[in-house]
Design an enzyme around this catalytic site. Structure first.
Site, PDB file in Angstrom:
ATOM      1  N   TYR A  16      18.709  66.001  15.129  1.00 16.43           N
ATOM      2  CA  TYR A  16      18.063  65.307  15.907  1.00 16.43           C
ATOM      3  C   TYR A  16      17.188  66.030  16.630  1.00 16.43           C
ATOM      4  O   TYR A  16      15.889  65.665  17.030  1.00 16.43           O
ATOM      5  CB  TYR A  16      19.228  64.777  17.000  1.00 16.43           C
ATOM      6  CG  TYR A  16      19.786  63.269  17.073  1.00 16.43           C
ATOM      7  CD1 TYR A  16      19.138  62.136  17.351  1.00 16.43           C
ATOM      8  CD2 TYR A  16      20.663  63.056  16.006  1.00 16.43           C
ATOM      9  CE1 TYR A  16      19.471  61.177  17.028  1.00 16.43           C
ATOM     10  CE2 TYR A  16      21.208  61.873  15.904  1.00 16.43           C
ATOM     11  CZ  TYR A  16      20.726  60.950  16.298  1.00 16.43           C
ATOM     12  OH  TYR A  16      21.128  59.752  16.152  1.00 16.43           O
ATOM     13  N   HIS A  49      34.508  36.776  -6.425  1.00 18.11           N
ATOM     14  CA  HIS A  49      35.828  36.750  -6.724  1.00 18.11           C
ATOM     15  C   HIS A  49      36.357  37.577  -7.798  1.00 18.11           C
ATOM     16  O   HIS A  49      35.716  38.228  -8.642  1.00 18.11           O
ATOM     17  CB  HIS A  49      36.326  35.292  -7.477  1.00 18.11           C
ATOM     18  CG  HIS A  49      37.553  34.943  -7.550  1.00 18.11           C
ATOM     19  ND1 HIS A  49      38.410  34.788  -6.738  1.00 18.11           N
ATOM     20  CD2 HIS A  49      38.336  35.050  -8.633  1.00 18.11           C
ATOM     21  CE1 HIS A  49      39.727  34.477  -7.046  1.00 18.11           C
ATOM     22  NE2 HIS A  49      39.874  34.894  -8.301  1.00 18.11           N
ATOM     23  N   CYS A  98      27.256  58.426  21.331  1.00 19.67           N
ATOM     24  CA  CYS A  98      27.645  58.021  20.062  1.00 19.67           C
ATOM     25  C   CYS A  98      27.842  58.995  19.100  1.00 19.67           C
ATOM     26  O   CYS A  98      29.024  59.189  18.276  1.00 19.67           O
ATOM     27  CB  CYS A  98      26.778  56.956  19.409  1.00 19.67           C
ATOM     28  SG  CYS A  98      26.757  56.579  17.940  1.00 19.67           S
ATOM     29  N   ASP A 101      23.188  52.074  27.714  1.00 23.22           N
ATOM     30  CA  ASP A 101      24.297  51.575  28.843  1.00 23.22           C
ATOM     31  C   ASP A 101      24.326  51.703  30.122  1.00 23.22           C
ATOM     32  O   ASP A 101      24.967  51.016  31.013  1.00 23.22           O
ATOM     33  CB  ASP A 101      25.715  52.748  28.268  1.00 23.22           C
ATOM     34  CG  ASP A 101      26.057  52.576  26.924  1.00 23.22           C
ATOM     35  OD1 ASP A 101      25.276  51.637  26.186  1.00 23.22           O
ATOM     36  OD2 ASP A 101      26.863  53.134  26.436  1.00 23.22           O
TER      37      ASP A 101
END
Length: 576
Positions: free
Chosen positions: A204, A549, A147, A416
């Protein structure tokens, strides 16, 4: 639980409900992008469900033998019920086992990072193994996973870049004279993209994992015997350090699949596309899934001549049929993509000038500067030596139960590689729940029901819940509401760009079991709607919502009459 415990808990939950109701409604209004979810949040029964603790019996996570939820490979739905978190009275075992670590996680993608971080936050000693800490060849998927490195993040940046020309094309209709898209500089974009991915790799490693107390080691892992992993690095595949852990989690993700045809070595995948030095002027994209459709749309938007080849009758198999047909119509009308269905390449020829020629089954030839294959993904298990500890596999994937357990005690798999739902947020959920179950004293099976997703094409497709075909088969009696219209943004400059909104309702319960949207910003819209559907919102509650709206999203709360029904699984047109 003991009656006095239930009574006390009930009183506490009731007080919590009364005191937090208004704050919760305010939060929902402030944060959701869809008006439909606000009404659902306003229902007392939903607020009580969220605010109340679970009163389920406590169960030791490791000793569960009955199945409480099942999973499905469907992108949108599963047969599992919505699960609640139960705190168990079984204390997790941390450190009292004689192994080097409580947990070793093999693979630093979405599922692996989340699992290791949460396990460490619960007090476990955790080692995370990742073969490459910075993005790029040869592994591409570095810390952060597919990712971050060669998936969602860089792809979405390319999606943004590719949409500017179509935005500018409508400028004249709004009075802007002489507006042009300019010239796209591939090199400038890729340099900025690389810098952003490098930043995320560092975040990370140095912040997300380090701050959580997770030990990170650059290297690959393979099993040698129970509870034992051998670590080796990318430059030296010989045996390295041997480490042990009470629990080992496989989170190695997937890898693009390419068929074995002559010349396939000349093609690229969604890995290499992010590292091409020059933008290909002519591109053939092979495949019919969301990766193929997204990259065809991106490259078309950036100015390449794109041919899309797919062997099937219509792309996006498994998505709602109306959405598939609508996207095909919009792509044919509003893009320059040459869509070739029922077309299967059998050979890729590299020419003397470096260009490529794609030869199809029917003998047609298409010349290109680049051929990209997006024909599915396989689990990346080939170097794990799973057979040494008896872990069962199915093809290239690892089957697991609702607690992400393999058939071998102490070996788990998330993401995965398990072939459940190959989406980043799903891997995050699986890794998080596994860590909570093993070390947080909680009973948290995975929950794959009503997972929202988006295809970042033009227009976007946002989807959550059952397709019309699936709903008719599962529920029998359903009502289908849908409307195709030209949004104000495109109507004013007289662009032939249309939206399609669709709601599917189980008529026995009035619950909304599917929402499918093809329009600008469909992903942002459906994320909010997905909350309401996950909470069990009914069509009456959708109808009770006051729309915003003017927006396209108000269509979700203004469709009053169904287009048609299904009775016992058979379609019945209105008035018949």
């Amino acid at each position: 639980q003991p009656p006095n415990t239930i009574t006390t808990a009930t009183a506490t939950a009731t007080a919590t409900f009364r005191s937090t109701k208004k704050l919760f409604i305010m939060w929902a209004i402030a944060t959701t992008t869809s008006s439909a979810v606000v009404a659902a949040f306003s229902q007392p029964r939903f607020l009580f469900r969220v605010a109340s603790p679970s009163f389920s019996s406590t169960v030791a996570p490791r000793s569960r033998s009955t199945t409480t939820s099942t999973t499905s490979t469907s992108l949108r739905t599963a047969s599992s019920s919505t699960t609640t978190t139960t705190t168990t009275d079984t204390k997790p075992t941390i450190g009292n086992h004689g192994y080097d670590y409580d947990m070793i996680v093999i693979g630093g993608g979405s599922g692996g990072v989340r699992c290791s971080r949460m396990a460490s936050s619960h007090g476990a000693k955790v080692l995370l193994l990742e073969g490459q800490l910075q993005h790029g060849a040869p592994n591409y998927s570095a810390i952060g996973g597919t990712c971050v490195n060669v998936g969602c993040v860089p792809k979405k940046l390319m999606v943004f870049a590719g949409r500017y020309p179509s935005e500018i094309a409508e400028a004249a209709g709004y009075g802007w004279e002489g507006a042009t898209p300019g010239t796209f500089n591939w090199k400038t974009f890729m340099e900025a993209k690389d810098a952003e991915i490098t930043r995320l790799n560092n975040v990370y490693q140095k912040f997300v994992l380090a701050n959580a107390g997770v030990e990170v080691m650059e290297g690959f892992g393979r099993f040698t015997k129970p509870n034992t992993v051998e670590v080796y690095n990318k430059n030296d595949a010989t045996a390295g350090q041997t480490l042990t852990a009470q629990n080992i989690v496989v989170a190695v993700g997937g890898w693009p699949f390419k068929p074995d045809i002559p010349g396939i070595e000349h093609t690229i995948t969604s890995n290499e596309i992010f590292y091409l030095e020059e933008q290909p002027k002519r591109v053939v994209v092979v495949g019919g899934g969301f990766i193929a459709l997204e990259f065809a749309s991106i490259l078309d938007g950036l100015g390449s001549d794109v041919t899309l080849m797919y062997r099937g009758d219509l792309f996006l198999r498994g998505f709602d049929q109306d959405m598939r047909e609508h996207l095909a119509e919009e792509m044919q009308r509003n893009t320059g993509i040459d869509i070739q269905l029922k077309t299967n390449p059998v050979e890729i020829i590299k020419n003397a000038d470096g260009s490529l020629t794609v030869v199809t089954e029917d003998g047609n030839r298409v010349d290109a500067d680049c051929v990209m294959y997006a024909t599915g993904r396989k689990g990346k298990i080939e170097n794990l030596n799973l057979e040494s500890v008896g872990v069962k596999t199915e093809g290239s994937f690892i089957p697991v139960d609702e607690y992400s357990r393999t058939n071998v005690d102490g070996v788990y798999a998330v993401g995965d590689v398990t072939d459940r739902i190959a989406l980043t947020p799903v891997a995050l959920m699986e890794g998080h729940r596994l860590a909570d179950t093993l070390y947080g004293g909680m009973d948290r099976p995975v929950d794959h029901e009503f997972v929202a997703s988006t295809v970042f094409t033009n227009p976007e497709i946002g989807t959550v819940g059952y397709t019309e075909e699936e709903a008719a088969k599962k529920f029998g009696d359903i009502a289908v509401y849908k409307n195709r219209f030209r949004a104000m943004k495109h109507s004013f400059p007289k662009s032939e760009t249309y939206s399609l909104f669709k709601i599917i309702v189980d008529t026995k319960t009035d619950k909304v079991v599917g929402v499918h949207v093809a329009t600008d910003g469909a992903g942002e819209m459906v994320q909010g709607v997905g909350i309401a559907i996950k909470m069990g919102a009914t069509k009456a509650e959708f109808d009770a919502t006051i729309g915003i709206h003017p927006t396209s999203a108000e269509e979700l709360v203004t469709m009053r009459s169904p287009a048609y029904h299904y009775k016992d699984g058979v379609k019945v047109e209105e008035g018949s």
